[in-house]
Design a protein around this motif. Sequence first.
Motif, short mmCIF file in Angstrom:
data_model
loop_
_atom_site.label_atom_id
_atom_site.label_comp_id
_atom_site.label_asym_id
_atom_site.label_seq_id
_atom_site.Cartn_x
_atom_site.Cartn_y
_atom_site.Cartn_z
N CYS A 13 0.35 8.04 3.42
CA CYS A 13 -0.93 7.81 4.09
C CYS A 13 -0.82 8.14 5.57
N ARG A 61 -6.30 -2.00 7.12
CA ARG A 61 -7.19 -1.86 5.96
C ARG A 61 -6.69 -2.61 4.72
N ARG A 62 -5.42 -2.78 4.64
CA ARG A 62 -4.82 -3.58 3.57
C ARG A 62 -5.19 -3.08 2.18
N CYS A 63 -5.12 -1.78 1.98
CA CYS A 63 -5.43 -1.19 0.68
C CYS A 63 -4.54 -1.82 -0.40
N LYS A 95 -2.65 7.19 7.90
CA LYS A 95 -3.00 6.06 8.78
C LYS A 95 -1.86 5.05 8.92
N ALA A 96 -0.86 5.19 8.09
CA ALA A 96 0.20 4.17 8.07
C ALA A 96 1.02 4.20 9.36
N CYS A 143 0.85 -1.19 0.00
CA CYS A 143 0.00 0.00 0.00
C CYS A 143 0.89 1.24 0.00
N ALA A 144 0.27 2.40 0.12
CA ALA A 144 1.04 3.65 0.09
C ALA A 144 1.97 3.76 1.29
N GLY A 145 1.46 3.39 2.47
CA GLY A 145 2.27 3.50 3.69
C GLY A 145 2.71 4.93 3.98
N PRO A 184 -5.94 6.08 0.67
CA PRO A 184 -6.66 5.56 1.82
C PRO A 184 -8.14 5.90 1.79
N THR A 187 -10.60 3.35 0.77
CA THR A 187 -10.78 2.21 1.66
C THR A 187 -11.30 2.68 3.00
N SER A 195 1.10 -4.01 4.17
CA SER A 195 0.12 -2.96 4.47
C SER A 195 0.56 -2.17 5.70
N GLY A 196 0.28 -0.87 5.66
CA GLY A 196 0.65 0.00 6.78
C GLY A 196 -0.35 -0.02 7.91
N CYS A 197 -1.50 -0.65 7.68
CA CYS A 197 -2.49 -0.82 8.74
C CYS A 197 -3.45 -1.92 8.32
N ALA A 214 -2.40 2.50 -2.87
CA ALA A 214 -3.73 3.08 -2.94
C ALA A 214 -3.92 4.33 -2.13
S1 SF4 Z 1 -3.54 0.03 4.24
FE1 SF4 Z 1 -3.66 1.61 5.83
S2 SF4 Z 1 -1.66 2.59 5.73
FE2 SF4 Z 1 -1.92 1.50 3.80
S3 SF4 Z 1 -2.79 3.03 2.39
FE3 SF4 Z 1 -4.49 1.88 3.32
S4 SF4 Z 1 -5.14 3.13 5.06
FE4 SF4 Z 1 -3.09 3.80 4.47
#
Ligand code: SF4
Length: 432
Positions: free
Chosen positions: A318, A403-405, A320-321, A312-314, A365, A368, A399-401, A363
């Motif tokens: 992002c 949500r697993r975008c 949220k990462a 993901c973007a991380g 965020p 998602t 994934s950085g959280c 992606a």
């Molecule tokens: S999985 Fe979490 S950290 Fe990664 S882009 Fe989506 S919201 Fe952001």
Amino acid sequence: MTRTNPDSCPGVLRLHQAADGPLARIRLPGGRLEPRQLQVMAEASAELGDGNIELTSRGNVQLRQVRDAAALSERLADAGLLPSDTHERVRNIVASPLSGRIGGLADVHALVPALDTGLRAAPRLAELPGRVLFTLDDGRNDISGLGGDIGVHATDADEFALVLAGRDCGIRVSTADAVQVMLAAAHAFLDLSSGHWRLHEVDDGARRVIDILGLSPGTERLEFGAAPDIPIGWLDQDNGLVSLGAAVRLGSLPARIAEFIAAIERPIFITPWRSMVITDLEEWPAEQVVRVLAPMGLIFDANSPWLQVTACAGRPGCAKALTDVRADATAAVESGRVLPPGNQPAAASDTSGHTTEPDRATATPDSTATAPSAITDLGTTIGLRGADDVTVTGRQHWSGCDRRCGRPRGPVTDIVATQNGYRIAPPPTGRP
Ligand code: SF4
């Protein structure tokens, strides 16, 4: 499921405010890019963005850190990449990338312009959520399994199965009728939708669309497969020319490499596997392309470990990462901790029925805002690891959280950042 908020998919005229700056998504119906368009995009990325072109899971592209949105939209419009202000976010059309050149039962790329034109010609269809996905599969079974909303799947040279909510609904249509039936299905979706983003969210949506269309399904149903092999490397076309399938690290194409690809002056198709196909080459120029661009970072080797890894973007893209997953995934590849498939018994067959969510490549965020319900089963977690201790076999998504975008379909090991390291969860096994 009824949504209470409109979808927030970005476009060129409505940017997403990512943590690292505004993000623009550019729709490419059928994934097709002319060389001049890629050149314009490369220049825009270098001069107005972060210098990279992100390839998405719907065969679209994204530019990050856009500094001048007006200048970007003007450049893209001049290049024919923004043919409609009102419908830009609904032009989500994926098609078999090799269709018309290598194998397949029909040339679905011939249908893409008509579908795109029909979408743009209907003012009401501008109301479609940006998440609605049209799929055109030439019968090789590479696209219908992506879990689109409305599509066709070739059953022979002049017949298509109508695909609704990712499944064969039993309707068969001729090539001549295929586009009109898909457009009628899009209107029917709007008739049925009350805030839904996807057809599968509508109760009994596929059957109700068929009823509105006044069509009678037959008894035969096609089953669509899981993720196919990505077309990578040297690909002999049916007409004697050559296509080259190429990938880039974590789906991010540097503008400098994009300029070299544009200079080849051949049509390019962005695939829904965050790769591309450069088409219609003679053999000698194709050899030179590989010789020049492979050392620059374009991946033509189907055995490259980079093909096993998505992220993901991380951070810093992002908010949220929890960490910079792309840096950690890169370190895992470069230090040999991404093992080839089959090295250990990790992956099982895909039995999940996952649906592909929109354009979650590296992606955004906001796309998602709700964790995709179809991928909430993480399987058996095998513990927490520090970034340097993650060694995983085969396909893996970082994934950085939670949500697993951008998680791809199929059997993928989830590597999810937590406050205490990475949680590693192989794909579920043994489910019926
Ligand atoms: S999985 Fe979490 S950290 Fe990664 S882009 Fe989506 S919201 Fe952001």
